[in-house]
Enzyme design. Structure first.
Site, PDB file in Angstrom:
ATOM      1  N   CYS A 178     -11.289  10.045  32.777  1.00 45.90           N
ATOM      2  CA  CYS A 178     -10.187  10.317  32.076  1.00 45.90           C
ATOM      3  C   CYS A 178      -9.448   8.880  31.535  1.00 45.90           C
ATOM      4  O   CYS A 178      -8.724   8.149  32.228  1.00 45.90           O
ATOM      5  CB  CYS A 178      -8.947  10.988  32.858  1.00 45.90           C
ATOM      6  SG  CYS A 178      -7.330  11.235  32.389  1.00 45.90           S
TER       7      CYS A 178
HETATM    8  N1  LIG Z   1      -1.115  13.613  28.189  1.00 48.35           N
HETATM    9  C1  LIG Z   1      -1.441  13.618  29.347  1.00 48.35           C
HETATM   10  C2  LIG Z   1      -2.779  13.084  29.871  1.00 48.35           C
HETATM   11  C3  LIG Z   1      -3.409  13.564  31.147  1.00 48.35           C
HETATM   12  C4  LIG Z   1      -4.627  14.642  30.937  1.00 48.35           C
HETATM   13  O1  LIG Z   1      -4.559  15.233  29.775  1.00 48.35           O
HETATM   14  N2  LIG Z   1      -5.390  14.323  31.847  1.00 48.35           N
HETATM   15  C5  LIG Z   1      -6.444  15.346  31.602  1.00 48.35           C
HETATM   16  C6  LIG Z   1      -7.661  14.461  32.195  1.00 48.35           C
HETATM   17  S1  LIG Z   1      -7.914  13.231  31.023  1.00 48.35           S
HETATM   18  C7  LIG Z   1      -6.333  16.348  32.500  1.00 48.35           C
HETATM   19  O2  LIG Z   1      -6.598  16.389  33.916  1.00 48.35           O
HETATM   20  N3  LIG Z   1      -6.237  17.526  31.989  1.00 48.35           N
HETATM   21  C8  LIG Z   1      -6.296  18.653  32.530  1.00 48.35           C
HETATM   22  C9  LIG Z   1      -6.343  19.839  31.435  1.00 48.35           C
HETATM   23  O3  LIG Z   1      -5.855  19.441  30.528  1.00 48.35           O
HETATM   24  O4  LIG Z   1      -6.683  20.912  31.646  1.00 48.35           O
HETATM   25  C10 LIG Z   1      -0.281  12.954  30.307  1.00 48.35           C
HETATM   26  O5  LIG Z   1       0.687  13.037  29.736  1.00 48.35           O
HETATM   27  O6  LIG Z   1      -0.358  12.809  31.346  1.00 48.35           O
END
Ligand SMILES: N[C@@H](CCC(=O)N[C@@H](CS)C(=O)NCC(=O)O)C(=O)O
Length: 287
Positions: free
Chosen positions: A53
């Site tokens: 990630c």
């Molecule tokens: N834009 C997010 C980034 C976090 C993110 O998108 N993490 C992903 C993995 S890279 C995740 O766990 N996403 C779960 C999903 O979208 O289902 C933030 O503000 O923290």
């Protein structure tokens, strides 16, 4: 007794991951601050991250570069996910803090019945046993600024410039790469914006070693996590363009950052390289 692990990801049994989309995606936005409920105490906080990630990677690079590896702990969820969400498996080991097998348990411990998005990075507070934040932008800034950092990656005098860069690098590159792989007019315009941003950065890096100032800052960390994934992830089939080496100053800069332990040791190419992708040579440049 050994800490428990989740069974292998199995979408046939558990389905694909889904969450209640009526909830805000990044539901927890607690901040580490001296006068708040989450004061900056060494040993108190834990980051649940994912090697795959890029948003987690910003946090793990920041933690390593600022010398906080003994101050804030980190562990990694598995790269695969089923309907149970991110989980702790043999790949990267159990949850050393709570012994959870699923990251969802951390959210449920914080808010019983939680149905929203379970994402990485997640910042956990050992003292009050709850999720502080799953908003990466807040976590990276708090790690950079709230502890006794060895290196200041978010200096007050450079913050405006760092955030101004993020205003265009964020949409064009960090968020733009995914759109750039799609067909249709939106894909065409995302590709143009992405290549234009690469060209702009290439020009900037022709005359300076880092994006802002004369050392690594959050601006470099934010850009780099996308660059390192680019040619083995979104551009693995070279459908966007022939690859980062086409931008020699940007490419030399990216490889120079990779020589720094905080960047190199937090990077696991296997976690984000598509099968069969041709990997550009990231080594061979000295710091
Ligand atoms: N834009 C997010 C980034 C976090 C993110 O998108 N993490 C992903 C993995 S890279 C995740 O766990 N996403 C779960 C999903 O979208 O289902 C933030 O503000 O923290």
């Amino acid at each position: 007794m050994a800490l428990p692990l989740a069974s292998p990801a199995d979408t046939a049994v558990y389905g694909s991951y889904r969450f209640d989309t009526s909830e805000p995606r990044y539901r927890f936005g607690g901040r580490i601050a001296p006068d708040g409920p989450f004061p900056p105490e060494p040993g108190r906080y834990h980051v649940y991250a994912g090697w795959f990630c890029p948003w987690s990677h910003r946090v793990t690079i920041t933690r390593a570069l600022t010398g906080l590896t003994h101050v804030v702990s980190v562990s990694y969820v598995d790269n695969e996910r089923d309907g149970r969400g991110w989980a702790f498996r043999e790949s990267y080991g159990p949850d050393p803090v709570n012994g959870f097998t699923l990251l969802r348990e951390a959210y449920e411990a914080t808010e019983p019945g939680f149905t929203g998005l379970v994402s990485v990075p997640t910042l956990w507070d050992r003292a009050t046993r709850q999720v502080v934040s799953n908003t990466h932008a807040a976590i990276e800034v708090d790690l950079a600024t709230r502890f006794d950092a060895e290196v200041d990656v978010f200096p007050v005098r450079l913050r405006a410039e760092i955030e101004a860069l993020d205003d265009w690098i964020g949409p064009a590159i960090n968020h733009g790469v995914a759109a750039a792989t799609t067909a249709g007019p939106a894909g065409t315009s995302a590709r143009a914006a992405l290549l234009d941003a690469f060209a702009r950065l290439d020009e900037r890096l022709a005359t300076q070693p880092f994006l802002v100032g004369d050392t690594v800052t959050l601006a470099d960390i934010r850009l780099w996590v996308t660059l390192v994934r680019y040619d083995v992830g979104p551009n693995a089939d070279r459908a966007i363009h022939p690859g980062l080496p086409e931008f020699p100053h940007l490419w030399a800069y990216a490889r120079r950052l990779y020589t720094l332990p905080a960047f190199r040791d937090t990077t696991d190419f296997a976690a984000f390289t598509r099968p069969g992708a041709e990997q550009p040579d990231w080594t061979g440049v000295s710091a």
